[in-house]
Design a protein around this motif. Structure first.
Motif, short mmCIF file in Angstrom:
data_model
loop_
_atom_site.label_atom_id
_atom_site.label_comp_id
_atom_site.label_asym_id
_atom_site.label_seq_id
_atom_site.Cartn_x
_atom_site.Cartn_y
_atom_site.Cartn_z
N GLY A 120 0.81 -1.21 0.00
CA GLY A 120 0.00 0.00 0.00
C GLY A 120 0.84 1.26 0.00
N TRP A 121 0.22 2.34 -0.45
CA TRP A 121 0.83 3.68 -0.41
C TRP A 121 0.67 4.26 0.98
N VAL A 122 1.61 5.08 1.40
CA VAL A 122 1.50 5.81 2.66
C VAL A 122 1.14 7.25 2.32
N ASP A 123 -0.03 7.68 2.77
CA ASP A 123 -0.51 9.03 2.48
C ASP A 123 0.30 10.08 3.23
N GLU A 124 0.34 11.26 2.68
CA GLU A 124 1.06 12.38 3.30
C GLU A 124 0.52 12.68 4.71
N THR A 125 -0.76 12.44 4.95
CA THR A 125 -1.32 12.69 6.28
C THR A 125 -0.65 11.79 7.32
N VAL A 126 -0.27 10.58 6.93
CA VAL A 126 0.42 9.67 7.85
C VAL A 126 1.79 10.24 8.20
N ILE A 127 2.47 10.81 7.22
CA ILE A 127 3.78 11.41 7.47
C ILE A 127 3.65 12.59 8.42
N ARG A 128 2.61 13.40 8.23
CA ARG A 128 2.38 14.52 9.16
C ARG A 128 2.08 14.02 10.57
N GLU A 129 1.27 12.96 10.68
CA GLU A 129 0.99 12.37 11.99
C GLU A 129 2.27 11.82 12.62
N ALA A 130 3.12 11.19 11.81
CA ALA A 130 4.37 10.65 12.31
C ALA A 130 5.26 11.77 12.84
N ALA A 131 5.35 12.86 12.11
CA ALA A 131 6.16 14.01 12.55
C ALA A 131 5.62 14.56 13.86
N ALA A 132 4.31 14.67 13.98
CA ALA A 132 3.71 15.18 15.22
C ALA A 132 3.99 14.24 16.38
N ALA A 133 3.92 12.94 16.16
CA ALA A 133 4.20 11.96 17.22
C ALA A 133 5.64 12.07 17.69
N VAL A 134 6.56 12.29 16.76
CA VAL A 134 7.97 12.42 17.12
C VAL A 134 8.21 13.72 17.87
N VAL A 135 7.63 14.80 17.40
CA VAL A 135 7.79 16.11 18.07
C VAL A 135 7.26 16.05 19.49
N ASP A 136 6.22 15.25 19.73
CA ASP A 136 5.64 15.13 21.07
C ASP A 136 6.55 14.39 22.06
N GLN A 137 7.57 13.72 21.57
CA GLN A 137 8.49 13.00 22.46
C GLN A 137 9.45 13.99 23.09
N ARG A 138 9.95 13.65 24.25
CA ARG A 138 10.79 14.59 25.00
C ARG A 138 12.28 14.51 24.64
N GLY A 139 12.74 13.42 24.06
CA GLY A 139 14.16 13.26 23.77
C GLY A 139 14.57 13.92 22.47
N PRO A 140 15.86 14.10 22.27
CA PRO A 140 16.34 14.66 21.00
C PRO A 140 16.22 13.60 19.90
N TRP A 141 15.29 13.80 19.01
CA TRP A 141 14.96 12.78 18.03
C TRP A 141 14.63 13.49 16.75
N GLY A 142 15.26 13.14 15.68
CA GLY A 142 14.97 13.82 14.43
C GLY A 142 15.36 12.97 13.25
N PRO A 143 15.03 13.43 12.06
CA PRO A 143 15.39 12.64 10.89
C PRO A 143 16.90 12.57 10.74
N MET A 144 17.33 11.52 10.12
CA MET A 144 18.77 11.36 9.90
C MET A 144 19.28 12.51 9.07
N ARG A 145 20.42 13.03 9.42
CA ARG A 145 21.02 14.13 8.69
C ARG A 145 22.10 13.59 7.76
N ARG A 146 22.17 14.08 6.57
CA ARG A 146 23.16 13.62 5.61
C ARG A 146 24.22 14.68 5.34
N ASP A 147 24.10 15.85 5.96
CA ASP A 147 25.09 16.91 5.74
C ASP A 147 26.44 16.50 6.32
N ALA A 148 27.49 16.76 5.60
CA ALA A 148 28.84 16.38 6.04
C ALA A 148 29.55 17.59 6.66
N GLY A 149 28.97 18.12 7.70
CA GLY A 149 29.67 19.17 8.41
C GLY A 149 29.04 20.48 8.20
#
Length: 149
Positions: A120-149
């Motif tokens: 199945g496809w994952v709708d954009e609303t699920v991604i927004r819900e996922a982001a909100a769920a992560v933001v609601d957590q208290r620890g430092p948690w974020g998407p993986m960063r690919r910048d090299a410095g």
């Protein structure tokens, strides 16, 4: 109309969580979709261009160390961790869930999957819900960063 057009769309975070809870060996892939991937059947290493032995995807199976924590939060993290990919890989890249067989590992230790069966496809609303769920957590948690410095 191809069968890929008829894939169900997962429209809220509970839907992929229910799938993960009831179906082992699911993966999420961020691409132009199963129809585009069907023609290639393998990913390329972005750094070297080397063809890999399957499509790169990320596992959705809940790890034992997660214990009895909410499956929705697990799925939210798995989706959020790679939610930067549409911005990096371009227009039309979106997440979809699949079953398959792991043939190897990519350069980021991600499973390389063959014998792909789109779920199945994952709708954009699920991604927004996922982001909100992560933001609601208290620890430092974020998407993986690919910048090299």
């Amino acid at each position: 109309m191809s069968t890929f057009d008829e894939l169900p769309v997962l429209r809220d975070l509970r839907e992929p969580a229910r799938l993960v809870d009831s179906t082992p060996h699911l993966y999420v892939r961020w691409s132009h979709g199963p129809e585009a991937d069907e023609n290639h059947r393998e990913s390329r290493d972005a750094l070297t261009g080397v063809r890999m032995s399957g499509l790169s995807a990320n596992p959705l199976d809940v790890e034992p160390w997660w214990e009895d924590r909410p499956v929705e939060l697990w799925v939210a993290r798995r989706l959020y961790d790679y939610s930067h990919l549409p911005r990096e890989k371009g227009e039309g890249v979106r997440p979809w869930v699949l079953r398959g067989r792991v043939e190897g590992r990519g350069p980021d230790n991600e499973p390389l999957v063959t014998n792909v069966e789109p779920v199945g496809w994952v709708d954009e609303t699920v991604i927004r819900e996922a982001a909100a769920a992560v933001v609601d957590q208290r620890g430092p948690w974020g998407p993986m960063r690919r910048d090299a410095g």
